[in-house]
Scaffold this motif. Sequence first.
Motif, short mmCIF file in Angstrom:
data_model
loop_
_atom_site.label_atom_id
_atom_site.label_comp_id
_atom_site.label_asym_id
_atom_site.label_seq_id
_atom_site.Cartn_x
_atom_site.Cartn_y
_atom_site.Cartn_z
N THR A 79 49.30 -19.39 7.53
CA THR A 79 50.05 -20.65 7.41
C THR A 79 50.31 -20.93 5.93
N VAL A 80 51.45 -21.53 5.66
CA VAL A 80 51.78 -21.95 4.30
C VAL A 80 52.19 -23.42 4.34
N GLN A 81 51.89 -24.12 3.29
CA GLN A 81 52.21 -25.55 3.22
C GLN A 81 53.50 -25.75 2.44
N ALA A 91 54.84 -31.62 3.09
CA ALA A 91 53.95 -32.21 4.09
C ALA A 91 53.93 -31.41 5.38
N VAL A 92 54.71 -30.32 5.43
CA VAL A 92 54.83 -29.54 6.66
C VAL A 92 54.04 -28.25 6.55
N SER A 93 53.24 -27.98 7.58
CA SER A 93 52.49 -26.73 7.66
C SER A 93 53.29 -25.73 8.49
N ASP A 99 53.49 -22.13 10.25
CA ASP A 99 52.68 -21.02 10.77
C ASP A 99 53.58 -19.79 10.92
N ASP A 137 51.11 -28.72 16.09
CA ASP A 137 49.74 -28.42 16.46
C ASP A 137 49.68 -28.22 17.97
#
Length: 512
Positions: free
Chosen positions: A149-151, A154-156, A158, A402
């Motif tokens: 995962t990378v940030q 504010a969004v993660s 995957d 999620d």
Amino acid sequence: MPASGIWRTKSVEQSIADTDEPDTRLRRNLGAWDLMVFGVAVMIGAGIFTLTARTAGDISGPSVALAFVFAGIACALAGLCYAEFASAVPVAGSAYTYSYATFGEFLAWIIGWDLILEFSVAAAAVAKGWSVYLQEVLVMAFGEGVATTVQLGAVSVDWGSLLLVTILATLLTLGTKLSSRFSIVVTALKVAIILFVIIMGLAYISPDNYTPFIPPAAEGGESGAGLEQSLFSVLVGGSGSVYGAFGLLAGASLVFFAFLGFDVVATTAEETRNPQRNVPRGILGSLAIVTVLYVATSLVVVGMAPYTELATDAEPEGRKTLATAFSLHGVDWAANIISIGALAGLTTVVMVLLLGQQRVLFAMSRDGLLPRKLAKTGSRGTPVRVNLLVGIAVAVAATFFDAGKLEEMVNVGTLFAFILVSAGVLVLRKKRPDLPRGFRVPLVPLVPILAIAACVWLMLNLTVLTWLRFLVWMAIGVVVYFLYGKRHSLLGKCERGQQKVDEKPVANSGQE
């Protein structure tokens, strides 16, 4: 007098005739072995690799093995009903198509909408789990600091899940037979891993870990009260559904997720050679194989470690898996092998879930309840547009959202589908006793009634919150049906004397 309006039914003969339309024809190239592989491929995955240890630690204790038995019995009863329907109505769409022939268009739409939830949520959730295992394997190979995962602000994001869904959607577009061959290789690997867990784990079993087999019910903050309490526990005045008898029942409803898959086999009936014979074999054969493996694996895992050490909150790492039981004994090399097996296992799970989702949408589109252009098949005999739509939707969900704690949402939808299919056997036996059936459910009406009762029982042991989410999704489906599906239904157009308006078949090169 045929039913009209929302209760109009689509005859079995019409459903079968639709499979020969040149523009929406699927290629028949699957045999019983291919279907059995699909079933085992999707069932041996997220359920066995992630749910076994967590359910034992958080909900049922050592009785998780009994929970698998209960869930397996319910699936076997429903599986017999699926096998009869699939042999009598060998058409894509599974429970959706069967409901259209027995209960009418509105309930068919409801079950189709329900299956969309089942397959898409499950595929996204399992893709997230695959990404977690991919990270573990990459760390094993390249050391710490590797993440899937990378940030981005504010969004993660995957990227692991995105990679998986993209590759699998491409495979399915290239052809179902190719997907089956890929599944054979990967499924053989993960069955070998499961056998490794069983055989290797026998050396670390302590009989003391099986006592108490059904732990005393938890009290206070650990009891799973409120909206997280099972509906059955609420109805009978129980204080919670963690451990104890309610925990065993709740565990059976949760591990039911592990059996999700044999109904996917039914969605491929239209692509199967001799479906009257091969589809029942595929459904019942795959179900028998995985039930034996599940019960054996769960007995080994709870025998290797006290159930309290498998609980989610026992250690900071969070959820426990099959690998946890070996790590607790310091056998890290075995835990690493299991992680690799889980990575392979979850790959085929996502692929077959995507396949099931695509075939349900394909069937609904061909009937006009969703845009009919989606049902157009390409030169390889696969519904390319549906494949693309499903791939994008699941990829977005798995990449940006999620997907945790969604197993129960999948379960409630699946159980609802099983109830309608089991009831549909009784209806079709009465309405069409003359219909040729390659497989017949024994002891009718007893077996279908027992299947319905078992599924209702499992649904009652899901949480109140799960029921609320399910009802909201169904309400949205009702709105969509009356705004679009009812007005565009091909069956409805026939009623209004507009038979297949603007539906001129186009020759499709490459069809067999």
